[in-house]
Design a protein around this motif. Structure first.
Motif, PDB file in Angstrom:
ATOM      1  N   UNK A  10      38.982  -1.427  72.776  1.00 61.97           N
ATOM      2  CA  UNK A  10      39.593  -2.104  73.915  1.00 61.97           C
ATOM      3  C   UNK A  10      38.492  -2.632  74.816  1.00 61.97           C
ATOM      4  N   UNK A  11      38.499  -3.938  75.063  1.00 64.28           N
ATOM      5  CA  UNK A  11      37.434  -4.556  75.854  1.00 64.28           C
ATOM      6  C   UNK A  11      36.294  -5.035  74.985  1.00 64.28           C
ATOM      7  N   UNK A  12      36.598  -5.554  73.803  1.00 64.88           N
ATOM      8  CA  UNK A  12      35.541  -5.908  72.838  1.00 64.88           C
ATOM      9  C   UNK A  12      34.716  -7.116  73.257  1.00 64.88           C
ATOM     10  N   UNK A  13      35.193  -7.883  74.223  1.00 63.48           N
ATOM     11  CA  UNK A  13      34.417  -9.037  74.690  1.00 63.48           C
ATOM     12  C   UNK A  13      33.481  -8.681  75.837  1.00 63.48           C
ATOM     13  N   UNK A  14      33.637  -7.492  76.395  1.00 68.53           N
ATOM     14  CA  UNK A  14      32.770  -7.063  77.474  1.00 68.53           C
ATOM     15  C   UNK A  14      31.421  -6.600  76.957  1.00 68.53           C
ATOM     16  N   UNK A  15      30.557  -6.247  77.874  1.00 67.99           N
ATOM     17  CA  UNK A  15      29.202  -5.857  77.499  1.00 67.99           C
ATOM     18  C   UNK A  15      29.196  -4.611  76.621  1.00 67.99           C
ATOM     19  N   UNK A  16      29.901  -3.560  77.042  1.00 74.43           N
ATOM     20  CA  UNK A  16      29.889  -2.313  76.273  1.00 74.43           C
ATOM     21  C   UNK A  16      30.725  -2.448  75.015  1.00 74.43           C
ATOM     22  N   UNK A  17      31.920  -3.016  75.148  1.00 69.91           N
ATOM     23  CA  UNK A  17      32.787  -3.157  73.982  1.00 69.91           C
ATOM     24  C   UNK A  17      32.149  -3.960  72.866  1.00 69.91           C
ATOM     25  N   UNK A  18      31.482  -5.063  73.230  1.00 71.43           N
ATOM     26  CA  UNK A  18      30.839  -5.886  72.196  1.00 71.43           C
ATOM     27  C   UNK A  18      29.690  -5.141  71.530  1.00 71.43           C
ATOM     28  N   UNK A  19      28.980  -4.304  72.293  1.00 71.01           N
ATOM     29  CA  UNK A  19      27.894  -3.507  71.714  1.00 71.01           C
ATOM     30  C   UNK A  19      28.444  -2.457  70.750  1.00 71.01           C
ATOM     31  N   UNK A  20      29.572  -1.847  71.114  1.00 70.71           N
ATOM     32  CA  UNK A  20      30.212  -0.880  70.217  1.00 70.71           C
ATOM     33  C   UNK A  20      30.649  -1.570  68.923  1.00 70.71           C
TER      34      UNK A  20
END
Length: 321
Positions: A10-20
């Motif tokens: 959840x939040x894959x476009x954000x900084x942390x989500x994309x890094x995950x």
């Protein structure tokens, strides 16, 4: 043939989500993502429908409304409402639909303004929060307690990690609503391009802050998520189950600005506007609990800032603001 785990970020476009997502791509899992247009996490019915249909095995709850001091001061209602709704909807829907594992991402702002340094997990709810981001902090504390409550009542395995200040690719570079590193990086870059002789920085430059590269944060999240349940419980407590994630080292805002000037090639003068708020005098995480679980950060601050600046330069025309 055993089915690959279905992992919702959840939040894959954000900084942390994309890094995950970048790190999960190297693992034997099916990564499930949705944009905000496809799934509004503030909409309870939509979230419930998504979980009912998708057969999710793991959730990384990295979606949140985030921002720096200015944004938190300007939009407190949005910060508390949206974050409360996102975490409540996702955690409850995960439980109702039998999701075995969930990792909730909080923030170091959950700790009191005057918490003893470095801040240990035990400092939670022991004193008054920092006023400039209290609504956001309260929402994140609620997320921790949601996980603990579903674990306690229903035997779920829902975990929480509290990152220190994060930076790196896909950060928010809005000149007013972003965190300190992207805000300063952009301003110093633009000042270097223009040849400005002076850049004024909010506050005195004296507050001490800890910074963690987002790739380290993603690695820590996956490490904590995949610890066996017995090991995780051995190092936590039923009503104190969150884990700090950081480097265990800090620097002053002045030192950060000087390093960013070096990285961006800005050679002018740095001044400090003491009429602007500093926020808490120091924020350093006690990461001994995470270290005992076998993980520590590997990206140095200067190397991480160079990586962030490289990404910014490559994406300057489309950078998220």
């Amino acid at each position: 043939m055993q089915q690959r785990p279905r992992v919702f970020v959840a939040g894959h476009r954000g900084m942390v989500g994309s890094a995950i997502v970048r790190q999960l791509e190297h693992r034997e899992v099916d990564i499930i993502v949705r944009t905000r247009d496809q799934l509004d996490l503030v909409d309870q019915a939509a979230v419930q429908g998504f979980f009912a249909a998708e057969g999710i095995d793991q959730v990384y709850l990295a979606s949140a409304k985030v921002g720096g001091i200015h944004a938190n001061n300007t939009y407190p209602a949005e910060f508390i409402y949206q974050n409360l709704m996102i975490e409540a909807n996702v955690i409850h829907a995960a439980h109702i639909n039998g999701v075995a594992q969930l990792l909730f991402l909080g923030s170091s702002c959950i700790y009191p303004r005057e918490a003893p340094q470095p801040m240990s997990e035990q400092a939670l709810l022991t004193a008054t929060l920092e006023p400039t981001n209290e609504p956001y902090a309260i929402a994140k504390i609620a997320g921790i307690k949601l996980c603990e409550s579903y674990n306690r009542q229903y035997g779920r395995d829902y975990r929480s990690v509290m990152p220190t200040n994060l930076y790196g690719p896909h950060d928010n570079y809005h000149p007013e609503n972003s965190h300190v590193i992207p805000a300063l990086l952009r301003r110093l870059h633009e000042a270097a391009v223009r040849g400005d002789q002076e850049v004024a920085i909010w506050g005195s430059g004296k507050p001490m802050r800890e910074f963690l590269h987002v790739d380290d944060m993603a690695a820590a999240c996956i490490h904590v998520m995949n610890l066996d349940e017995a090991t995780y419980k051995q190092h936590t407590k039923p009503m104190l189950s969150h884990i700090n994630v950081g480097t265990g080292e800090d620097c002053s805002i002045r030192e950060l600005a000087e390093t960013l000037a070096k990285v961006t090639g800005y050679s002018g003068r740095l001044t400090f506007d003491t009429s602007k708020p500093d926020g808490p005098p120091r924020k350093l995480m006690d990461v001994s609990r995470l270290t005992s679980l076998g993980w520590k950060a590997s990206v140095s601050l200067e190397d991480g800032l160079r990586n962030a600046y490289g990404w910014f330069l490559e994406n300057e025309s489309t950078v998220r603001v």
